[in-house]
Design a protein around this motif. Sequence first.
Motif, mmCIF file in Angstrom:
data_model
loop_
_atom_site.group_PDB
_atom_site.id
_atom_site.type_symbol
_atom_site.label_atom_id
_atom_site.label_comp_id
_atom_site.label_asym_id
_atom_site.label_seq_id
_atom_site.Cartn_x
_atom_site.Cartn_y
_atom_site.Cartn_z
ATOM 1 N N LYS A 231 -10.368 -8.656 -10.636
ATOM 2 C CA LYS A 231 -10.247 -7.217 -10.367
ATOM 3 C C LYS A 231 -9.219 -6.998 -9.266
ATOM 4 C CE LYS A 231 -14.021 -4.937 -9.736
ATOM 5 N NZ LYS A 231 -15.360 -4.567 -9.214
ATOM 6 N N ILE A 232 -8.298 -6.079 -9.500
ATOM 7 C CA ILE A 232 -7.190 -5.827 -8.586
ATOM 8 C C ILE A 232 -7.174 -4.354 -8.178
ATOM 9 C CG2 ILE A 232 -4.678 -5.863 -8.334
ATOM 10 C CD1 ILE A 232 -5.862 -8.659 -8.578
ATOM 11 N N ALA A 233 -6.982 -4.109 -6.889
ATOM 12 C CA ALA A 233 -6.848 -2.744 -6.389
ATOM 13 C C ALA A 233 -5.377 -2.426 -6.158
ATOM 14 C CB ALA A 233 -7.632 -2.576 -5.084
ATOM 15 N N VAL A 234 -4.923 -1.286 -6.644
ATOM 16 C CA VAL A 234 -3.546 -0.858 -6.410
ATOM 17 C C VAL A 234 -3.437 -0.345 -4.977
ATOM 18 C CG1 VAL A 234 -1.701 0.690 -7.120
ATOM 19 C CG2 VAL A 234 -3.261 -0.259 -8.838
ATOM 20 N N GLU A 235 -2.538 -0.941 -4.192
ATOM 21 C CA GLU A 235 -2.380 -0.603 -2.775
ATOM 22 C C GLU A 235 -1.335 0.498 -2.615
ATOM 23 O OE1 GLU A 235 -2.763 -0.022 0.886
ATOM 24 O OE2 GLU A 235 -4.052 -1.561 -0.007
ATOM 25 N N ASP A 236 -1.755 1.648 -2.079
ATOM 26 C CA ASP A 236 -0.817 2.756 -1.922
ATOM 27 C C ASP A 236 -0.659 3.200 -0.469
ATOM 28 O OD1 ASP A 236 -3.264 3.940 -1.548
ATOM 29 O OD2 ASP A 236 -3.154 5.241 -3.314
ATOM 30 N N HIS A 237 -1.156 2.378 0.467
ATOM 31 C CA HIS A 237 -0.989 2.698 1.888
ATOM 32 C C HIS A 237 -0.096 1.667 2.584
ATOM 33 C CE1 HIS A 237 -1.770 4.156 5.905
ATOM 34 N NE2 HIS A 237 -2.200 2.953 6.273
ATOM 35 N N TYR A 238 -0.568 0.428 2.608
ATOM 36 C CA TYR A 238 0.227 -0.641 3.208
ATOM 37 C C TYR A 238 1.295 -1.116 2.222
ATOM 38 C CZ TYR A 238 -3.492 -0.889 6.692
ATOM 39 O OH TYR A 238 -4.387 -0.584 7.684
ATOM 40 N N VAL A 239 2.381 -1.668 2.764
ATOM 41 C CA VAL A 239 3.425 -2.246 1.914
ATOM 42 C C VAL A 239 3.663 -3.689 2.327
ATOM 43 C CG1 VAL A 239 4.523 -0.024 1.493
ATOM 44 C CG2 VAL A 239 5.333 -1.446 3.381
ATOM 45 N N ARG A 240 4.046 -4.498 1.352
ATOM 46 C CA ARG A 240 4.323 -5.903 1.625
ATOM 47 C C ARG A 240 5.674 -6.064 2.299
ATOM 48 N NH1 ARG A 240 7.362 -9.190 -1.483
ATOM 49 N NH2 ARG A 240 7.204 -11.427 -1.063
ATOM 50 N N THR A 241 6.691 -5.392 1.753
ATOM 51 C CA THR A 241 8.043 -5.458 2.298
ATOM 52 C C THR A 241 8.871 -4.372 1.622
ATOM 53 O OG1 THR A 241 9.952 -6.903 2.698
ATOM 54 C CG2 THR A 241 8.811 -7.160 0.600
ATOM 55 N N ASN B 26 6.024 -12.297 5.613
ATOM 56 C CA ASN B 26 5.641 -11.530 4.427
ATOM 57 C C ASN B 26 4.151 -11.659 4.150
ATOM 58 O OD1 ASN B 26 8.365 -10.961 4.089
ATOM 59 N ND2 ASN B 26 8.667 -12.497 2.497
ATOM 60 N N TYR B 27 3.625 -12.858 4.384
ATOM 61 C CA TYR B 27 2.225 -13.116 4.083
ATOM 62 C C TYR B 27 1.320 -12.555 5.181
ATOM 63 C CZ TYR B 27 4.306 -15.946 0.495
ATOM 64 O OH TYR B 27 5.050 -16.344 -0.596
ATOM 65 N N ALA B 28 1.796 -12.621 6.427
ATOM 66 C CA ALA B 28 1.038 -12.039 7.524
ATOM 67 C C ALA B 28 0.876 -10.534 7.329
ATOM 68 C CB ALA B 28 1.724 -12.336 8.860
ATOM 69 N N SER B 29 1.938 -9.879 6.864
ATOM 70 C CA SER B 29 1.889 -8.429 6.696
ATOM 71 C C SER B 29 1.001 -8.009 5.536
ATOM 72 C CB SER B 29 3.303 -7.873 6.495
ATOM 73 O OG SER B 29 3.843 -8.308 5.265
ATOM 74 N N SER B 30 0.658 -8.946 4.652
ATOM 75 C CA SER B 30 -0.168 -8.615 3.487
ATOM 76 C C SER B 30 -1.666 -8.736 3.760
ATOM 77 C CB SER B 30 0.200 -9.542 2.320
ATOM 78 O OG SER B 30 -0.294 -10.853 2.541
ATOM 79 N N LEU B 31 -2.030 -9.340 4.881
ATOM 80 C CA LEU B 31 -3.430 -9.698 5.099
ATOM 81 C C LEU B 31 -4.349 -8.489 5.271
ATOM 82 C CD1 LEU B 31 -2.990 -12.740 7.522
ATOM 83 C CD2 LEU B 31 -3.367 -12.778 5.046
ATOM 84 N N ILE C 284 5.776 -0.742 -9.285
ATOM 85 C CA ILE C 284 5.021 -1.989 -9.133
ATOM 86 C C ILE C 284 5.951 -3.116 -8.705
ATOM 87 C CG2 ILE C 284 3.689 -3.722 -10.404
ATOM 88 C CD1 ILE C 284 2.731 -1.347 -12.200
ATOM 89 N N GLU C 285 5.463 -3.963 -7.774
ATOM 90 C CA GLU C 285 6.285 -5.089 -7.306
ATOM 91 C C GLU C 285 5.602 -6.440 -7.544
ATOM 92 O OE1 GLU C 285 8.227 -4.543 -3.529
ATOM 93 O OE2 GLU C 285 9.594 -3.196 -4.583
ATOM 94 N N GLU C 286 4.534 -6.742 -6.824
ATOM 95 C CA GLU C 286 3.859 -8.031 -6.970
ATOM 96 C C GLU C 286 2.353 -7.812 -6.976
ATOM 97 O OE1 GLU C 286 5.075 -11.091 -4.263
ATOM 98 O OE2 GLU C 286 7.203 -10.676 -4.493
ATOM 99 N N VAL C 287 1.598 -8.856 -7.307
ATOM 100 C CA VAL C 287 0.141 -8.804 -7.227
ATOM 101 C C VAL C 287 -0.311 -9.924 -6.292
ATOM 102 C CG1 VAL C 287 -0.147 -10.205 -9.343
ATOM 103 C CG2 VAL C 287 -2.044 -8.777 -8.494
ATOM 104 N N GLY C 288 -0.892 -9.545 -5.147
ATOM 105 C CA GLY C 288 -1.231 -10.545 -4.150
ATOM 106 C C GLY C 288 0.018 -11.274 -3.707
ATOM 107 N N SER C 289 0.018 -12.582 -3.845
ATOM 108 C CA SER C 289 1.208 -13.373 -3.533
ATOM 109 C C SER C 289 1.825 -13.944 -4.814
ATOM 110 C CB SER C 289 0.849 -14.512 -2.572
ATOM 111 O OG SER C 289 -0.179 -15.316 -3.123
#
Length: 364
Positions: free
Chosen positions: A178-188, A201-206, A231-236
């Motif tokens: 199950k995946i939640a679409v993130e619309d507040h935080y951004v990865r990059t 990049n990974y620190a900012s995704s946590l 849409i860009e990526e899912v998780g990492s």
Amino acid sequence: MEEQTIRVQRSETKKEKPQSDQLIFGRSFTDHMFVMDYSDPLGWHNASIVPYQPLSIDPSSMIFHYGQSVFEGLKAFRTESGDIQLFRAEKNLERLNRSNDRLCIPQIDEEFTLKAIKQLISIEKDWVPSAEGTSLYIRPFIISTEAYIGVAPSMNYKLIVILSPVGAYYKEGINPVKIAVEDHYVRTVKGGTGEAKTGGNYASSLKAQEIVAKQGFAQVLWLDGVEKKYIEEVGSMNVFFKINGEVVTPQLNGSILSGVTRSSVIELLKHWGVPVSEKRISIQDLYQAYLDGELEEAFGSGTAAVISPIGQLTWEGKDMIVNNGETGELSKRIYDTITGIQYGHLDDPFQWIQGIEAKSPVKH
């Protein structure tokens, strides 16, 4: 220029190897590691295979203060005949140099680094597990080591390669997540470091991941950092959707990492004659495809899992149940084919595999 030699210092003590059914990803490490230094004007030098050990670097080393680092992840696989082989390792080292360029880190000699990785694995061959689905994870990384507190590219670096035996990613079969679409935080964002494999990049995704985990989701689906629409990526992982018979994946745009598994999936689909395209995909268009009954499959792709099927996407409180929450036929075929090539069960028409050496499998 004459290629430098690799000094080898063998460990005097050997670690106990974990049993193959007790392997936890990224927790066990082999007896040796590869280390190489960079300084100006020597360049990359002092290539060595040494016992696995803690690093001793100055507290003012620039890595701790300005985050100038890159890394890669790839695997070595043991076949039924006992051979050890790598999967598209040259592509990982090409990408490492692209990350180096973005982070102002000196380029490495890809051919020499691959030779060093092969030599390290050869020394550690007994660490390559033989149980079904297991492998030896390979982590090359570069850190800035100049003792200087100042915002500028470092003058000194270390390239290190460590190895970790890892268990089967899917011990009980592939289970969609199950995946939640993130619309507040951004990865990059485009122009940032999203196309490089760097720790920041990974620190900012946590944070986003931490929030959705409490809501019962496995990961987040990242949207673009400007409009929060595409849409860009899912998780990492990179992400794919099968919509009305066509497989689509977000096109590389400067903020999406160019995955080695991603490119393998695209090549495989083209080889099979399955329609596949790289293009911008809005979350609204994806939701409309779902409402129209055209969203047939969705999955992430990456080194660790190869394929991670998505059974549900939740966006603004609306659930999209993909393929009745089950693994799709095409997703399973891709997974079986890539892993089949990796472990030598299937022919490799793409020349993706590089052998290391043939040895009898070691049981542990």
